[in-house]
Motif scaffolding. Structure first.
Motif, PDB file in Angstrom:
ATOM      1  N   SER A  70       1.034  -0.653  -0.429  1.00  0.00           N
ATOM      2  CA  SER A  70       0.139   0.586  -0.117  1.00  0.00           C
ATOM      3  C   SER A  70       0.694   1.358  -0.267  1.00  0.00           C
ATOM      4  CB  SER A  70      -0.831  -0.149   1.416  1.00  0.00           C
ATOM      5  OG  SER A  70       0.067   0.226   2.729  1.00  0.00           O
ATOM      6  N   SER A  71       0.269   3.016  -0.428  1.00  0.00           N
ATOM      7  CA  SER A  71       0.362   3.588   0.140  1.00  0.00           C
ATOM      8  C   SER A  71       1.621   3.715   1.234  1.00  0.00           C
ATOM      9  CB  SER A  71       0.261   5.075  -0.411  1.00  0.00           C
ATOM     10  OG  SER A  71      -0.837   5.059  -1.923  1.00  0.00           O
ATOM     11  N   ALA A  72       0.785   3.606   1.862  1.00  0.00           N
ATOM     12  CA  ALA A  72       1.225   3.533   4.079  1.00  0.00           C
ATOM     13  C   ALA A  72       2.604   2.669   3.978  1.00  0.00           C
ATOM     14  CB  ALA A  72       0.631   3.862   4.668  1.00  0.00           C
ATOM     15  N   GLU A  73       2.457   1.391   3.380  1.00  0.00           N
ATOM     16  CA  GLU A  73       3.530   0.749   3.392  1.00  0.00           C
ATOM     17  C   GLU A  73       4.825   1.684   2.658  1.00  0.00           C
ATOM     18  OE1 GLU A  73       1.820  -3.783   3.870  1.00  0.00           O
ATOM     19  OE2 GLU A  73       1.545  -2.668   1.944  1.00  0.00           O
ATOM     20  N   PHE A  74       4.416   1.973   1.315  1.00  0.00           N
ATOM     21  CA  PHE A  74       5.639   1.947   1.016  1.00  0.00           C
ATOM     22  C   PHE A  74       6.211   3.393   1.333  1.00  0.00           C
ATOM     23  CE2 PHE A  74       7.353   5.272  -2.589  1.00  0.00           C
ATOM     24  CZ  PHE A  74       8.338   4.603  -3.149  1.00  0.00           C
ATOM     25  N   GLU A  75       5.857   4.327   2.236  1.00  0.00           N
ATOM     26  CA  GLU A  75       5.662   6.014   2.875  1.00  0.00           C
ATOM     27  C   GLU A  75       6.940   4.725   4.060  1.00  0.00           C
ATOM     28  OE1 GLU A  75       2.839   8.325   3.966  1.00  0.00           O
ATOM     29  OE2 GLU A  75       2.501   8.874   1.985  1.00  0.00           O
ATOM     30  N   GLU A  76       6.208   3.988   3.872  1.00  0.00           N
ATOM     31  CA  GLU A  76       7.221   3.110   5.655  1.00  0.00           C
ATOM     32  C   GLU A  76       8.642   2.819   4.933  1.00  0.00           C
ATOM     33  OE1 GLU A  76       6.648  -0.217   9.068  1.00  0.00           O
ATOM     34  OE2 GLU A  76       5.345   0.937   7.998  1.00  0.00           O
ATOM     35  N   LEU A  77       8.859   2.606   4.037  1.00  0.00           N
ATOM     36  CA  LEU A  77       9.639   2.085   3.411  1.00  0.00           C
ATOM     37  C   LEU A  77      10.614   2.869   3.022  1.00  0.00           C
ATOM     38  CD1 LEU A  77       8.638  -1.002   0.421  1.00  0.00           C
ATOM     39  CD2 LEU A  77      10.333  -1.228   2.575  1.00  0.00           C
ATOM     40  N   GLU A  78      10.437   4.335   2.284  1.00  0.00           N
ATOM     41  CA  GLU A  78      11.196   5.105   2.057  1.00  0.00           C
ATOM     42  C   GLU A  78      11.909   6.076   3.358  1.00  0.00           C
ATOM     43  OE1 GLU A  78      10.021   8.003  -1.523  1.00  0.00           O
ATOM     44  OE2 GLU A  78       8.984   7.879  -0.130  1.00  0.00           O
ATOM     45  N   GLN A  79      10.510   5.895   4.195  1.00  0.00           N
ATOM     46  CA  GLN A  79      11.509   6.892   5.360  1.00  0.00           C
ATOM     47  C   GLN A  79      12.529   6.148   5.865  1.00  0.00           C
ATOM     48  OE1 GLN A  79       7.894   7.369   8.307  1.00  0.00           O
ATOM     49  NE2 GLN A  79       6.626   8.620   7.010  1.00  0.00           N
ATOM     50  N   LYS A  80      12.496   4.209   6.443  1.00  0.00           N
ATOM     51  CA  LYS A  80      13.642   4.279   7.352  1.00  0.00           C
ATOM     52  C   LYS A  80      14.561   3.605   5.866  1.00  0.00           C
ATOM     53  CE  LYS A  80      14.352  -1.025   8.061  1.00  0.00           C
ATOM     54  NZ  LYS A  80      14.126  -2.520   7.568  1.00  0.00           N
ATOM     55  N   MET A  81      14.698   4.017   4.691  1.00  0.00           N
ATOM     56  CA  MET A  81      15.643   4.242   3.718  1.00  0.00           C
ATOM     57  C   MET A  81      16.062   5.748   4.367  1.00  0.00           C
ATOM     58  SD  MET A  81      15.792   4.262  -0.728  1.00  0.00           S
ATOM     59  CE  MET A  81      15.211   5.585  -1.034  1.00  0.00           C
ATOM     60  N   ASN A  82      15.363   7.061   4.018  1.00  0.00           N
ATOM     61  CA  ASN A  82      15.968   8.225   4.123  1.00  0.00           C
ATOM     62  C   ASN A  82      16.364   7.853   5.614  1.00  0.00           C
ATOM     63  OD1 ASN A  82      15.152   8.922   1.617  1.00  0.00           O
ATOM     64  ND2 ASN A  82      12.928   9.262   2.581  1.00  0.00           N
ATOM     65  N   ALA A  83      15.648   7.267   6.686  1.00  0.00           N
ATOM     66  CA  ALA A  83      16.553   7.290   8.069  1.00  0.00           C
ATOM     67  C   ALA A  83      18.135   6.872   8.074  1.00  0.00           C
ATOM     68  CB  ALA A  83      15.283   7.185   9.133  1.00  0.00           C
ATOM     69  N   LEU A  84      18.505   5.763   6.564  1.00  0.00           N
ATOM     70  CA  LEU A  84      19.279   5.336   7.617  1.00  0.00           C
ATOM     71  C   LEU A  84      20.232   5.863   6.039  1.00  0.00           C
ATOM     72  CD1 LEU A  84      18.323   1.337   6.444  1.00  0.00           C
ATOM     73  CD2 LEU A  84      19.887   2.718   7.943  1.00  0.00           C
ATOM     74  N   ASP A  85      19.699   6.622   5.305  1.00  0.00           N
ATOM     75  CA  ASP A  85      20.790   7.210   4.722  1.00  0.00           C
ATOM     76  C   ASP A  85      21.127   8.801   5.543  1.00  0.00           C
ATOM     77  OD1 ASP A  85      20.934  10.317   3.152  1.00  0.00           O
ATOM     78  OD2 ASP A  85      20.636   8.555   1.426  1.00  0.00           O
ATOM     79  N   ALA A  86      20.713   9.238   6.163  1.00  0.00           N
ATOM     80  CA  ALA A  86      21.087  10.426   7.692  1.00  0.00           C
ATOM     81  C   ALA A  86      22.204   9.822   8.229  1.00  0.00           C
ATOM     82  CB  ALA A  86      19.989  11.098   8.418  1.00  0.00           C
ATOM     83  N   GLU A  87      21.791   8.886   8.630  1.00  0.00           N
ATOM     84  CA  GLU A  87      23.104   7.096   9.918  1.00  0.00           C
ATOM     85  C   GLU A  87      24.332   7.442   9.099  1.00  0.00           C
ATOM     86  OE1 GLU A  87      22.891   4.062  12.552  1.00  0.00           O
ATOM     87  OE2 GLU A  87      21.222   4.719  11.613  1.00  0.00           O
ATOM     88  N   VAL A  88      24.334   7.687   7.648  1.00  0.00           N
ATOM     89  CA  VAL A  88      25.501   6.881   7.185  1.00  0.00           C
ATOM     90  C   VAL A  88      26.602   8.317   6.215  1.00  0.00           C
ATOM     91  CG1 VAL A  88      26.140   5.977   4.841  1.00  0.00           C
ATOM     92  CG2 VAL A  88      24.227   4.725   5.984  1.00  0.00           C
ATOM     93  N   ARG A  89      25.697   9.607   5.784  1.00  0.00           N
ATOM     94  CA  ARG A  89      26.400  10.809   6.181  1.00  0.00           C
ATOM     95  C   ARG A  89      27.162  10.861   7.810  1.00  0.00           C
ATOM     96  NH1 ARG A  89      24.429  12.742   1.338  1.00  0.00           N
ATOM     97  NH2 ARG A  89      22.733  11.613   0.445  1.00  0.00           N
TER      98      ARG A  89
END
Length: 311
Positions: A70-89
């Motif tokens: 669902s759109s909500a599940e996709f947003e959750e995937l994207e949020q997790k990816m963005n959080a990890l992106d910020a952590e790696v930076r």
């Protein structure tokens, strides 16, 4: 006499039966002909329908894959990816050699895993993704009078099991493309800049796989940290841009290499390099990127077609 009379009658009856048989056979032949014509017409209609259906099959597959969440599940995937992106930076800022640091490797792997899931959810599950890059050559190009302004290259992305963050970044660059140009003509690379409404910063880390080295015809991100500026290698740059290159601190660090030219390497790429200027190009000699389109397989004989959003 009676025998002669009955003989004539039997002869006439036999003749009638023969005539009837001939008529029946003619009717059968005519009927078969019309049935054959109807079958051929039906086959043509069915073939046209299959062709039309095949033209959208690839995107239908992509939609079905993407539609599993669902759109909500996709947003959750994207949020997790963005959080990890910020952590790696943040880890990158410390100056640690990430390629040999256990914690860095753990977090970057999590980011790669999350990015793969986002790619599949957004673009569909495919064995390959491509970007069609339409070019506009300036009148200053030597063969302009002969070949005109138009040109095109096609880039196939590296496997997402190797370098998903780099691939996703370029897919997003193409999806939200605004403009760009080839602005540098060097002896080893042709460098381009691309403006995107979604990608505004460099990669979170120097993602590199030894299974996808900087061979001639590959496409990588320029700069340290890399991207979103990119280049086409017009010679083997495994040493120039591979591990340990362009600095002395980190023996593992390399430019991120995210794709290879599968169309235009033999004609369009040499045409870009034929520009009568080396180094950074004057404005009137730059090759404009007129359009970028994400392409996905159709499932028919290796053909690709423009990706269609499903969400």
């Amino acid at each position: 006499d009676d025998n002669e009379k009955y003989g004539k009658i039997r002869g006439e009856q036999a003749k009638s039966r023969r005539n009837i048989l001939v008529i029946v056979l003619l009717c059968v032949a005519v009927g078969c002909f019309f049935l054959t014509q109807q079958d051929e017409a039906a086959g043509s209609v069915a073939g046209a329908a299959l062709s039309a259906n095949g033209a959208v099959r690839g995107n239908a597959v992509a939609k079905s894959n993407a539609a599993t969440i669902s759109s909500a599940e996709f947003e959750e995937l994207e949020q997790k990816m963005n959080a990890l992106d910020a952590e790696v930076r943040e880890i990158k800022k410390t100056g640690v050699i990430m390629e040999s640091d256990e914690h860095s490797l753990e977090v970057t792997k999590k980011l790669q895993d999350a990015t793969r899931k986002v790619i599949v959810a957004k673009y569909g599950q495919h064995p390959a993704y491509r970007i069609k890059v339409s070019l506009e050559f300036p009148p200053t190009i030597p063969d302009f009078a002969e070949k005109g302004k138009d040109g095109e290259i096609v880039i196939e992305m590296a496997p997402i099991d190797l370098i998903p963050v780099s691939v996703y970044t370029f897919l997003e660059v193409a999806r939200t493309w605004v403009g760009g140009e080839f602005h540098r003509n060097a002896g080893h690379v042709l460098q381009a800049t691309t403006r995107s409404s979604a990608i505004k910063q460099h990669l979170p880390f120097q993602e590199y796989s030894k299974k996808f080295p900087h061979r001639k015809g590959t496409v990588g991100y320029c700069g340290r940290p890399s991207g979103p500026c990119w280049y086409v290698s017009i010679k083997d740059n495994s040493v120039n841009h591979g591990p340990g290159s362009q600095q002395h601190k980190n023996p593992y660090e390399a430019d991120a290499n995210f794709g290879r030219i599968v169309q235009g390497m033999d004609d369009v790429v040499p045409r870009i390099h034929s520009t009568k200027q080396l180094g950074w190009l004057d404005k009137d000699k730059r090759i404009k990127i007129a359009k970028m389109v994400v392409m996905v397989p159709t499932g028919r004989g290796g053909a690709f077609e423009p990706w269609v959003p499903s969400m």
